[in-house]
Design an enzyme around this catalytic site. Structure first.
Site, mmCIF file in Angstrom:
data_model
loop_
_atom_site.group_PDB
_atom_site.id
_atom_site.type_symbol
_atom_site.label_atom_id
_atom_site.label_comp_id
_atom_site.label_asym_id
_atom_site.label_seq_id
_atom_site.Cartn_x
_atom_site.Cartn_y
_atom_site.Cartn_z
ATOM 1 N N TYR A 31 49.733 36.328 22.775
ATOM 2 C CA TYR A 31 49.227 37.457 23.579
ATOM 3 C C TYR A 31 47.930 36.992 24.229
ATOM 4 O O TYR A 31 46.961 36.659 23.530
ATOM 5 C CB TYR A 31 48.999 38.630 22.630
ATOM 6 C CG TYR A 31 48.376 39.877 23.216
ATOM 7 C CD1 TYR A 31 49.161 40.876 23.777
ATOM 8 C CD2 TYR A 31 47.001 40.088 23.146
ATOM 9 C CE1 TYR A 31 48.593 42.040 24.263
ATOM 10 C CE2 TYR A 31 46.426 41.242 23.630
ATOM 11 C CZ TYR A 31 47.219 42.221 24.193
ATOM 12 O OH TYR A 31 46.648 43.372 24.669
ATOM 13 N N THR A 73 42.145 38.060 26.241
ATOM 14 C CA THR A 73 40.727 37.699 26.198
ATOM 15 C C THR A 73 40.436 36.447 27.007
ATOM 16 O O THR A 73 41.237 35.508 27.042
ATOM 17 C CB THR A 73 40.293 37.482 24.732
ATOM 18 O OG1 THR A 73 40.548 38.671 23.998
ATOM 19 C CG2 THR A 73 38.812 37.163 24.644
ATOM 20 N N PRO A 93 36.998 33.631 28.313
ATOM 21 C CA PRO A 93 35.613 33.225 28.043
ATOM 22 C C PRO A 93 34.641 34.132 28.801
ATOM 23 O O PRO A 93 34.784 34.337 30.009
ATOM 24 C CB PRO A 93 35.557 31.793 28.583
ATOM 25 C CG PRO A 93 36.974 31.323 28.595
ATOM 26 C CD PRO A 93 37.798 32.542 28.890
ATOM 27 N N GLU A 127 41.343 42.470 18.113
ATOM 28 C CA GLU A 127 42.097 43.679 18.487
ATOM 29 C C GLU A 127 41.147 44.818 18.876
ATOM 30 O O GLU A 127 41.445 45.987 18.694
ATOM 31 C CB GLU A 127 43.035 44.149 17.359
ATOM 32 C CG GLU A 127 43.900 43.063 16.730
ATOM 33 C CD GLU A 127 45.007 42.592 17.636
ATOM 34 O OE1 GLU A 127 44.737 42.415 18.831
ATOM 35 O OE2 GLU A 127 46.119 42.371 17.144
#
Length: 378
Positions: free
Chosen positions: A121, A124, A126, A361
């Site tokens: 998944y 996210t 940097p 999460e």
């Protein structure tokens, strides 16, 4: 209110037997060697753990979210690291099943529900953690293809997965300009950073996913353009429940090991169970875990029922369960004294693994923000 049914008891027993025989005996070794046991994951897939809430028509187990939290708590008693990865894989499979078309389901679900193929998944980036709507990975339409460029950070399973669900920007309209794409692991232009040196979760790889002009067919768009952020957030509701369950499993294991240690350890003329301060600490651990478990099961029931307050309850449950689990693990180290600090006893591993559950999460600060905003919006 949340009594376990006979079917659920059978499910727990099956998962317990698998976890105790195939995961628990190897957990410390896998952690120390940073080994990702894909063969054991495939065994879990054969038992139905690769598509827990995917419909049976598409090779899944057809279980509810209320069933899933029982599965992940039991897995995490043996190893929070592997349990957490199985949760992430299930997020990916659920997204394909829920938002994919018939062709996409046929292409990916048979091999992913068995965990022959693994999933990652990719949200996210940097510099873009909690503010996921500000992501900068781009997907540009070029005829019958999309071209993806960007970097994803902290991606579990990266380098080992066959499928990456990548959230990428298709328009400069904030969260409404984000779309989701199915990127095969062998796509040209896809590469990975080195395995991160982490505090915990050492038995699953965590790497950057780097896309340099990755071309995929236009048919690899999941849903429609602009739906990606909504899809990602819906997946996170279930992911938060599962990570909470993994926290409870790790914390419960720490509690049970601590109770056994206090009964066996002799000091001051008898077992440590004679020391009321230590017994009180066990009681605090038990009460925190039980309270969080009740909230988690309520949130799972709300997600199953699509209740209006499901997002709020999932956020509450994730924060409370991850805090309770880590607190139990940290207390277990103290109760074991110097032995709790040694790797052979396993307490420090549980604490290292569970610490990140308060971050991923959605950080627990973001969970509090979700709950607080729900109060102000009502």
């Amino acid at each position: 209110m949340f009594e376990v049914s006979d079917d659920q008891k059978s499910l727990i027993e099956m998962v317990h037997d698998f976890a105790e025989t195939r995961i628990a005996p190897n957990a410390l070794k896998w952690d120390q060697e940073q080994h990702f046991p894909v063969d054991v994951l495939a065994e879990a897939g054969q038992l139905g753990m690769g598509g827990i809430y995917v419909s049976e028509d598409h090779g899944g187990s057809g279980l509810t979210r209320s069933d899933a939290v029982l599965v992940f708590e039991e897995l995490a008693k043996a190893d929070p690291t592997l349990a957490a990865y199985i949760s992430i894989h299930n997020m990916v499979v659920w997204m394909v099943d829920t938002f994919g078309n018939d062709e996409q389901r046929a292409a990916w679900l048979p091999s992913m529900t068995t965990m022959e193929d693994l999933g990652s998944y990719c949200l996210t980036e940097p510099g873009v953690g909690s503010d996921a709507a500000a992501l900068s990975t781009r997907a540009r339409r070029d005829g019958d293809e999309y071209v993806l460029s960007g970097v994803k950070q902290f991606i579990s399973g990266a380098g080992s997965s066959a499928l990456y669900i990548v959230m990428a920007r298709t328009a400069d309209t904030g969260s409404r300009g984000i779309s989701a794409f199915l990127v095969p692991g062998d796509a040209e232009g896809l590469s990975f950073g080195p395995n991160e040196k982490k505090m915990g979760w050492k038995a699953q790889p965590t790497r950057q996913v780097i896309m340099e002009g990755v071309r995929i067919p236009a048919g690899n768009l999941l849903g429609t353009e602009g739906q990606g952020f909504s899809m990602a957030m819906q997946a996170l509701n279930g992911g938060r429940l599962n990570i909470g369950a993994c926290s409870l499993g790790g914390g419960q294991s720490a509690l049970e090991k601590s109770a056994l240690y206090l009964k066996e350890r002799q000091a001051f003329g008898g077992p440590l169970t004679r020391q009321e301060a230590l017994v009180f600490k066990l009681a605090e651990m038990d009460m925190e875990l039980e309270a969080a478990r009740s909230l988690l099961r309520r949130a799972a029931a709300a997600l199953d029922a699509k209740s209006p307050d499901r997002v709020r309850l999932c956020a509450m449950a994730k924060k409370m369960a991850s805090d309770a689990g880590f607190n139990a693990a940290n207390s277990a180290i103290q109760l074991h004294g110097g032995y709790g600090y040694l790797a052979d006893y396993g307490m420090e591993k549980i604490a290292r693994d569970l610490r990140v559950h308060q971050i991923l999460e959605g950080t627990n600060e973001i969970m509090s923000l979700i709950v607080g905003r729900s109060l102000l919006e009502s």
